[in-house]
Write a protein that holds these residues in place. Sequence first.
Motif, short mmCIF file in Angstrom:
data_model
loop_
_atom_site.label_atom_id
_atom_site.label_comp_id
_atom_site.label_asym_id
_atom_site.label_seq_id
_atom_site.Cartn_x
_atom_site.Cartn_y
_atom_site.Cartn_z
N ARG A 18 3.30 33.22 12.76
CA ARG A 18 3.36 34.36 13.37
C ARG A 18 4.65 34.83 14.17
O ARG A 18 5.49 35.79 13.72
CB ARG A 18 2.22 34.82 14.15
CG ARG A 18 0.95 35.41 13.30
CD ARG A 18 -0.18 35.93 14.38
NE ARG A 18 -0.34 34.98 15.62
CZ ARG A 18 -1.42 34.07 15.38
NH1 ARG A 18 -2.06 34.04 14.39
NH2 ARG A 18 -1.62 33.68 16.54
N THR A 19 5.07 33.74 14.86
CA THR A 19 6.31 33.96 15.45
C THR A 19 7.55 33.94 14.30
O THR A 19 8.49 34.52 14.51
CB THR A 19 6.47 32.77 16.36
OG1 THR A 19 5.48 32.76 17.30
CG2 THR A 19 7.86 32.84 17.18
N LEU A 20 7.50 32.93 13.44
CA LEU A 20 8.28 32.74 12.40
C LEU A 20 8.84 34.29 11.58
O LEU A 20 9.74 34.54 11.27
CB LEU A 20 8.22 31.79 11.39
CG LEU A 20 8.51 30.27 11.98
CD1 LEU A 20 8.25 29.13 11.07
CD2 LEU A 20 9.95 30.19 12.45
N ARG A 21 7.52 34.73 11.34
CA ARG A 21 7.47 36.16 10.67
C ARG A 21 7.94 37.22 11.24
O ARG A 21 8.77 37.99 10.88
CB ARG A 21 6.16 36.35 10.20
CG ARG A 21 5.43 35.83 8.95
CD ARG A 21 4.20 36.10 8.42
NE ARG A 21 3.64 35.25 7.71
CZ ARG A 21 3.70 35.62 6.41
NH1 ARG A 21 4.33 36.42 5.65
NH2 ARG A 21 2.98 34.62 5.43
N GLN A 22 7.90 37.15 12.58
CA GLN A 22 8.68 38.39 13.59
C GLN A 22 9.82 37.89 13.79
O GLN A 22 10.89 38.69 14.10
CB GLN A 22 7.81 38.15 14.85
CG GLN A 22 6.53 38.80 14.67
CD GLN A 22 5.73 38.75 16.12
OE1 GLN A 22 6.08 38.18 17.14
NE2 GLN A 22 4.40 39.30 15.94
N SER A 23 10.32 36.67 13.81
CA SER A 23 11.98 36.27 14.00
C SER A 23 12.73 36.31 12.78
O SER A 23 13.97 36.31 13.06
CB SER A 23 11.93 35.18 14.84
OG SER A 23 11.03 35.09 15.80
N ILE A 24 12.30 36.19 11.59
CA ILE A 24 13.30 36.05 10.33
C ILE A 24 12.99 37.13 9.65
O ILE A 24 11.95 37.68 9.21
CB ILE A 24 12.79 34.50 9.65
CG1 ILE A 24 13.07 33.45 10.33
CG2 ILE A 24 13.58 34.49 8.39
CD1 ILE A 24 12.56 32.19 9.99
#
Length: 170
Positions: A18-24
């Motif tokens: 979830r963090t990667l989807r929000q950051s990239i």
Amino acid sequence: MAVEEIRLSRREEGALERTLRQSILFTTVEQVAGWARKNSLWPLTFGLACCAIEMMASTDPRHDLARFGAEVFRASPRQADLMIVSGTVTMKMAPVVRRLYEQMPEPKWVIAMGSCSSVGGPYNSYAVLQGVDQIIPVDIYVPGCPPRPEALIYAIQKLQEKIQQSGRIF
């Protein structure tokens, strides 16, 4: 130095994903070019009849065409990428409209604003062109006599969707 293997629990993996989807941000060149092109339309300063008054009204503070990135009306066809044919196109004016269209750089778009530019309006005469699409390709038709500024803004929004979906870079 040894490489250690890191093991994550399912809960930690989900949080990391979830963090990667929000950051990239994932995109393509076509999407970026389409977004930039649709939000920077430069219409040609060009009006033929009463529809031109409504076209001008679309830039006033009440309607604010600037919200959609199309408020920079250009005086030269070489600087414009959108032609809004607003009004009656007579046979005498048709070659001029065609020449202005040909002088515009690619990519270029055309909006036929009002019933006169779309189908000749109430003027079923030898002196009036029965639709500007007989001399240049038209992307969007705006009905009405004369159409309200809101109708032109809606047409510009539809054109922007068409530009975004086209995927053309150049």
